[in-house]
Scaffold this motif. Structure first.
Motif, short mmCIF file in Angstrom:
data_model
loop_
_atom_site.label_atom_id
_atom_site.label_comp_id
_atom_site.label_asym_id
_atom_site.label_seq_id
_atom_site.Cartn_x
_atom_site.Cartn_y
_atom_site.Cartn_z
N LEU A 146 0.83 -1.21 0.00
CA LEU A 146 0.00 0.00 0.00
C LEU A 146 0.86 1.26 0.00
N GLY A 147 2.00 1.21 0.65
CA GLY A 147 2.91 2.37 0.61
C GLY A 147 3.38 2.66 -0.79
N VAL A 148 3.73 1.62 -1.53
CA VAL A 148 4.17 1.83 -2.92
C VAL A 148 3.00 2.33 -3.77
N VAL A 149 1.82 1.76 -3.57
CA VAL A 149 0.65 2.22 -4.33
C VAL A 149 0.37 3.68 -4.02
N LEU A 150 0.45 4.08 -2.76
CA LEU A 150 0.23 5.48 -2.40
C LEU A 150 1.26 6.40 -3.04
N LEU A 151 2.51 5.96 -3.08
CA LEU A 151 3.54 6.77 -3.75
C LEU A 151 3.25 6.90 -5.24
N VAL A 152 2.82 5.83 -5.87
CA VAL A 152 2.49 5.89 -7.30
C VAL A 152 1.28 6.80 -7.52
N LEU A 153 0.24 6.68 -6.68
CA LEU A 153 -0.92 7.56 -6.79
C LEU A 153 -0.51 9.02 -6.60
N GLY A 154 0.35 9.27 -5.61
CA GLY A 154 0.83 10.64 -5.38
C GLY A 154 1.61 11.16 -6.57
N GLY A 155 2.45 10.30 -7.14
CA GLY A 155 3.20 10.71 -8.35
C GLY A 155 2.28 11.00 -9.52
N MET A 156 1.29 10.16 -9.71
CA MET A 156 0.32 10.40 -10.79
C MET A 156 -0.47 11.68 -10.53
N HIS A 157 -0.83 11.91 -9.29
CA HIS A 157 -1.55 13.13 -8.94
C HIS A 157 -0.70 14.37 -9.24
N LEU A 158 0.56 14.33 -8.81
CA LEU A 158 1.45 15.47 -9.10
C LEU A 158 1.65 15.65 -10.60
N GLY A 159 1.75 14.54 -11.32
CA GLY A 159 1.87 14.61 -12.78
C GLY A 159 0.65 15.26 -13.41
N ASN A 160 -0.53 14.88 -12.95
CA ASN A 160 -1.76 15.49 -13.49
C ASN A 160 -1.83 16.98 -13.17
N VAL A 161 -1.50 17.33 -11.94
CA VAL A 161 -1.53 18.75 -11.56
C VAL A 161 -0.51 19.54 -12.39
N TYR A 162 0.66 18.96 -12.61
CA TYR A 162 1.68 19.62 -13.41
C TYR A 162 1.19 19.86 -14.84
N VAL A 163 0.60 18.83 -15.44
CA VAL A 163 0.11 18.96 -16.81
C VAL A 163 -1.02 19.98 -16.88
N LEU A 164 -1.96 19.92 -15.95
CA LEU A 164 -3.06 20.89 -15.95
C LEU A 164 -2.53 22.31 -15.77
N ASN A 165 -1.54 22.49 -14.91
CA ASN A 165 -0.98 23.82 -14.71
C ASN A 165 -0.26 24.32 -15.96
N LYS A 166 0.47 23.42 -16.65
CA LYS A 166 1.13 23.82 -17.90
C LYS A 166 0.10 24.25 -18.95
N ILE A 167 -0.96 23.47 -19.06
CA ILE A 167 -2.02 23.80 -20.03
C ILE A 167 -2.65 25.14 -19.66
N ARG A 168 -2.91 25.34 -18.38
CA ARG A 168 -3.53 26.59 -17.94
C ARG A 168 -2.61 27.78 -18.19
#
Length: 135
Positions: free
Chosen positions: A88-110
């Motif tokens: 679960l720790g690894v899954v949480l880290l992957v989810l956090g990384g994906m979340h940060l990736g999505n936020v980064y992409v949305l911010n770049k687009i914005r």
């Protein structure tokens, strides 16, 4: 019931639940950014948002499925908790990384959308002036 199976079931339930929760959170809040970037085109914002959510599900659920199997046998309750905490720790880290990736992409687009809007002249042209005669 075998403790390894119990660990797998708990891992799948928690991992899938977390993935769904993060995806819904990203979808709900990311739509605001997309609507802003796409100049209020709600239909297009919804379509892009849905595509991002589908991609998020595919990547994260694929990772959860691949990471399910373990090499060690689980014989005690302590080993169940140790295996679950690691997985679960690894899954949480992957989810956090994906979340940060999505936020980064949305911010770049914005940002790109904001910069496109700023490139327009602040005042529309007032008229036409004839070129000055050369000496």
């Amino acid at each position: 019931m075998d403790l390894t199976v119990v660990a797998y079931v708990v891992y799948l339930v928690v991992s899938i639940g977390l993935t769904i929760w993060v995806a819904r959170t990203l979808s709900r809040n990311g739509r605001i950014f997309l609507a802003d970037v796409l100049h209020g085109n709600e239909k297009l914002a919804d379509a892009v948002n849905h595509l991002l959510v589908v991609g998020f599900y595919l990547v994260n659920l694929g990772f959860v499925a691949l990471y399910l199997s373990g090499d060690e046998d689980i014989a005690t309750t302590r080993e169940v908790f140790e295996a679950l905490s690691t997985k679960l720790g690894v899954v949480l880290l992957v989810l956090g990384g994906m979340h940060l990736g999505n936020v980064y992409v949305l911010n770049k687009i914005r940002r790109r959308g904001v910069m496109d809007r700023e490139q327009q002249p602040p005042v529309p042209p007032q008229g036409w002036a004839a070129p000055a005669a050369r000496a």
